[in-house]
Design an enzyme around this catalytic site. Structure first.
Site, PDB file in Angstrom:
ATOM      1  N   ARG A 159     -17.306   9.868 -11.820  1.00  0.00           N
ATOM      2  CA  ARG A 159     -18.070   9.028 -12.745  1.00  0.00           C
ATOM      3  C   ARG A 159     -17.557   7.624 -12.998  1.00  0.00           C
ATOM      4  NH1 ARG A 159     -18.978  14.229 -15.323  1.00  0.00           N
ATOM      5  NH2 ARG A 159     -16.753  13.927 -15.438  1.00  0.00           N
ATOM      6  N   ASP A 179     -11.443  10.547  -1.946  1.00  0.00           N
ATOM      7  CA  ASP A 179     -11.788  11.609  -2.838  1.00  0.00           C
ATOM      8  C   ASP A 179     -12.243  12.783  -1.872  1.00  0.00           C
ATOM      9  OD1 ASP A 179     -13.403  11.466  -6.139  1.00  0.00           O
ATOM     10  OD2 ASP A 179     -13.354  13.385  -4.888  1.00  0.00           O
ATOM     11  N   ARG A 240      -4.292   9.414 -15.172  1.00  0.00           N
ATOM     12  CA  ARG A 240      -3.144   9.914 -15.720  1.00  0.00           C
ATOM     13  C   ARG A 240      -1.939   9.592 -14.788  1.00  0.00           C
ATOM     14  NH1 ARG A 240      -5.954  11.066 -19.166  1.00  0.00           N
ATOM     15  NH2 ARG A 240      -6.829  13.051 -19.889  1.00  0.00           N
ATOM     16  N   GLU A 269       3.721   9.478 -23.988  1.00  0.00           N
ATOM     17  CA  GLU A 269       2.875   8.764 -24.895  1.00  0.00           C
ATOM     18  C   GLU A 269       3.245   8.870 -26.151  1.00  0.00           C
ATOM     19  OE1 GLU A 269      -1.236   8.816 -23.802  1.00  0.00           O
ATOM     20  OE2 GLU A 269      -0.916   8.781 -21.737  1.00  0.00           O
ATOM     21  N   HIS A 290      -3.319   4.235 -24.303  1.00  0.00           N
ATOM     22  CA  HIS A 290      -4.471   5.449 -23.999  1.00  0.00           C
ATOM     23  C   HIS A 290      -5.564   4.976 -24.771  1.00  0.00           C
ATOM     24  CE1 HIS A 290      -4.872   9.392 -22.288  1.00  0.00           C
ATOM     25  NE2 HIS A 290      -6.157   9.132 -22.430  1.00  0.00           N
TER      26      HIS A 290
HETATM   27  P1  NAD Z   1     -14.905  13.036 -12.804  1.00  0.00           P
HETATM   28  O1  NAD Z   1     -14.831  14.240 -12.746  1.00  0.00           O
HETATM   29  O2  NAD Z   1     -16.258  12.317 -12.875  1.00  0.00           O
HETATM   30  O3  NAD Z   1     -14.273  12.259 -11.335  1.00  0.00           O
HETATM   31  C1  NAD Z   1     -12.837  12.582 -10.782  1.00  0.00           C
HETATM   32  C2  NAD Z   1     -13.066  12.607  -9.667  1.00  0.00           C
HETATM   33  O4  NAD Z   1     -11.482  12.789  -8.999  1.00  0.00           O
HETATM   34  C3  NAD Z   1     -13.787  13.730  -8.814  1.00  0.00           C
HETATM   35  O5  NAD Z   1     -14.489  13.096  -7.962  1.00  0.00           O
HETATM   36  C4  NAD Z   1     -12.633  14.371  -7.981  1.00  0.00           C
HETATM   37  O6  NAD Z   1     -13.278  15.072  -6.655  1.00  0.00           O
HETATM   38  C5  NAD Z   1     -11.610  13.266  -7.688  1.00  0.00           C
HETATM   39  N1  NAD Z   1     -10.324  13.807  -7.556  1.00  0.00           N
HETATM   40  C6  NAD Z   1      -9.744  14.861  -8.147  1.00  0.00           C
HETATM   41  N2  NAD Z   1      -8.453  15.279  -7.313  1.00  0.00           N
HETATM   42  C7  NAD Z   1      -8.218  14.170  -6.651  1.00  0.00           C
HETATM   43  C8  NAD Z   1      -7.238  13.888  -5.608  1.00  0.00           C
HETATM   44  N3  NAD Z   1      -6.084  14.358  -5.712  1.00  0.00           N
HETATM   45  N4  NAD Z   1      -7.388  12.688  -5.198  1.00  0.00           N
HETATM   46  C9  NAD Z   1      -8.489  12.026  -5.045  1.00  0.00           C
HETATM   47  N5  NAD Z   1      -9.475  12.203  -5.656  1.00  0.00           N
HETATM   48  C10 NAD Z   1      -9.449  13.337  -6.570  1.00  0.00           C
HETATM   49  O7  NAD Z   1     -14.006  12.418 -13.956  1.00  0.00           O
HETATM   50  P2  NAD Z   1     -14.231  10.911 -14.614  1.00  0.00           P
HETATM   51  O8  NAD Z   1     -15.087  10.906 -15.661  1.00  0.00           O
HETATM   52  O9  NAD Z   1     -14.512   9.837 -13.571  1.00  0.00           O
HETATM   53  O10 NAD Z   1     -12.616  10.758 -15.255  1.00  0.00           O
HETATM   54  C11 NAD Z   1     -11.678  10.540 -14.407  1.00  0.00           C
HETATM   55  C12 NAD Z   1     -10.437  10.691 -15.187  1.00  0.00           C
HETATM   56  O11 NAD Z   1      -9.885   9.594 -16.009  1.00  0.00           O
HETATM   57  C13 NAD Z   1     -10.377  11.906 -16.249  1.00  0.00           C
HETATM   58  O12 NAD Z   1     -10.206  13.282 -15.624  1.00  0.00           O
HETATM   59  C14 NAD Z   1      -9.281  11.394 -17.381  1.00  0.00           C
HETATM   60  O13 NAD Z   1      -8.274  11.922 -16.913  1.00  0.00           O
HETATM   61  C15 NAD Z   1      -9.368  10.033 -17.109  1.00  0.00           C
HETATM   62  N6  NAD Z   1      -9.888   9.249 -18.314  1.00  0.00           N
HETATM   63  C16 NAD Z   1      -9.172   8.559 -19.186  1.00  0.00           C
HETATM   64  C17 NAD Z   1      -9.707   7.893 -20.197  1.00  0.00           C
HETATM   65  C18 NAD Z   1      -8.519   6.976 -20.894  1.00  0.00           C
HETATM   66  O14 NAD Z   1      -8.649   6.658 -22.248  1.00  0.00           O
HETATM   67  N7  NAD Z   1      -8.108   6.345 -20.255  1.00  0.00           N
HETATM   68  C19 NAD Z   1     -10.901   8.147 -20.492  1.00  0.00           C
HETATM   69  C20 NAD Z   1     -11.692   8.872 -19.804  1.00  0.00           C
HETATM   70  C21 NAD Z   1     -11.131   9.771 -18.668  1.00  0.00           C
END
Ligand code: NAD
Length: 317
Positions: A159, A179, A240, A269, A290
């Site tokens: 997303r 991905d 992360r 953090e 964060h």
């Molecule tokens: P999502 O599940 O829609 O997308 C994550 C994508 O990463 C998936 O398409 C998955 O196939 C891919 N993926 C997993 N492991 C992988 C790898 N080793 N190499 C390449 N691609 C890989 O999640 P999202 O809503 O897009 O959010 C992504 C991440 O962002 C979350 O899991 C969270 O850790 C982080 N996040 C951070 C904040 C913040 O405050 N900084 C806020 C929201 C989310």
């Protein structure tokens, strides 16, 4: 629609909210008839001692629901993660013990994507250091990098990856993605291209780390990967820190191989280790505390999505 008898059962449910959340979430739980205890700074020991009486536990990222804490959760039915990543929860333990997990997936997508773009532009134009200098009375012009026509490599096209790619593409940047799961919307709407990790590392001018953390992602970018990147590469990481081996990144920043690092996530953090503190103090490193989801809009959506998904699950079980 839940049966009346189900509602009565749920009204007897106790919910513990472990981390600071928007009042919309607390009010929503109470309005649904749950008894709510709000302990936004509960310690692991106190959590282990009290978790046994709760049917629902709501966490953000601060609280770690380890197998040892969950082993005391004898009545727990649902963990509600008011956010996206579930790496602070032992999901395997929960699934083996019939504990459901709901999240607020999608609630902060646009806020995090906007942060990604700001961090990239700040790195490319050295804005962090220039603003600091003008604040201190130093009027110094130094050139940055134009991003138009450059290649952005996205690791993790979910997303947030897609929302970020859409903005990058509208800025005239080439977007390439790695991905394991192909996002068809990316291909259809932006004629985007998927590559293996090695290609992404070698063709990108800016790399975004936007994947969800699983065991396979832990430490996936180390010194060997960094050596294959372009000299002066910019890296933005809002997913992360664990994706990158911190000590290798630190060495590559010191040698100048990496031209700038911006992150909204960190190994500790807040930072604890001396190398973490030294890394943060570098003029071409920008670390935000964060705050990817810290917009008024995202916080409201986090509360609403968490409640919706929690209530849906309560009706199912
Ligand atoms: P999502 O599940 O829609 O997308 C994550 C994508 O990463 C998936 O398409 C998955 O196939 C891919 N993926 C997993 N492991 C992988 C790898 N080793 N190499 C390449 N691609 C890989 O999640 P999202 O809503 O897009 O959010 C992504 C991440 O962002 C979350 O899991 C969270 O850790 C982080 N996040 C951070 C904040 C913040 O405050 N900084 C806020 C929201 C989310």
């Amino acid at each position: 629609m839940p049966l009346w008898s189900d509602m009565v059962v749920h009204e007897k449910w106790n919910a513990l909210v472990c981390d600071p959340v928007d009042s919309v979430l607390i009010d929503g739980l109470k309005n649904r008839g749950l008894t709510v205890e709000y302990e936004p700074s509960i310690t692991p020991d106190d959590l282990a001692a009290s978790i046994g009486k709760f049917h629902v536990v709501v966490v953000r990222s601060r609280t770690k629901l380890t197998s040892s804490i969950l082993s005391s959760a004898s009545n727990l039915k649902i963990i509600a993660r008011a956010g996206i990543g579930t790496d602070n929860i032992d999901t395997e333990y929960a699934s083996r013990h019939g504990i459901f997990i709901v999240t607020a997936a999608g609630s902060s997508t646009h806020s995090v994507a906007e942060l990604n773009i700001s961090l990239m532009i700040m790195l490319a134009r050295n804005l962090n250091s220039l603003v600091e200098k003008t604040r201190n009375g130093i009027w110094e012009k130094s050139p940055g990098t134009e991003l138009y026509g450059k290649t952005a490599g996205i690791i993790g096209m979910g997303r947030i990856g897609f929302a970020t790619a859409r903005i990058l593409s509208s800025m005239g940047m080439q977007v390439a993605a790695y991905d394991p799961v192909v996002n068809m919307e990316f291909i259809e709407k932006m004629h985007g291209e998927y590559h293996d990790l090695d290609t992404i590392l070698s063709v990108s001018d800016v790399i975004f780390v936007l994947a969800n953390l699983t065991d396979s992602g832990n430490g996936m970018l180390n010194a060997a990967h960094i050596s294959r990147m372009k000299q002066g590469i910019l890296i933005v990481n809002t997913s992360r820190s664990e994706f990158i081996k911190g000590s290798d990144l630190f060495e590559a920043m010191k040698s100048g191989k990496i031209g700038g690092y911006a992150a909204d996530v960190f190994w500790h953090e807040p930072p604890v280790e001396p190398w973490e503190k030294e890394l943060i103090s570098m003029s071409n490193v920008m670390v935000t505390p964060h705050i990817g989801a810290q917009t008024y809009e995202a916080q409201k959506k986090v509360a609403e999505y968490t409640l919706n998904n929690l209530f849906k699950k309560m009706e199912e079980i």
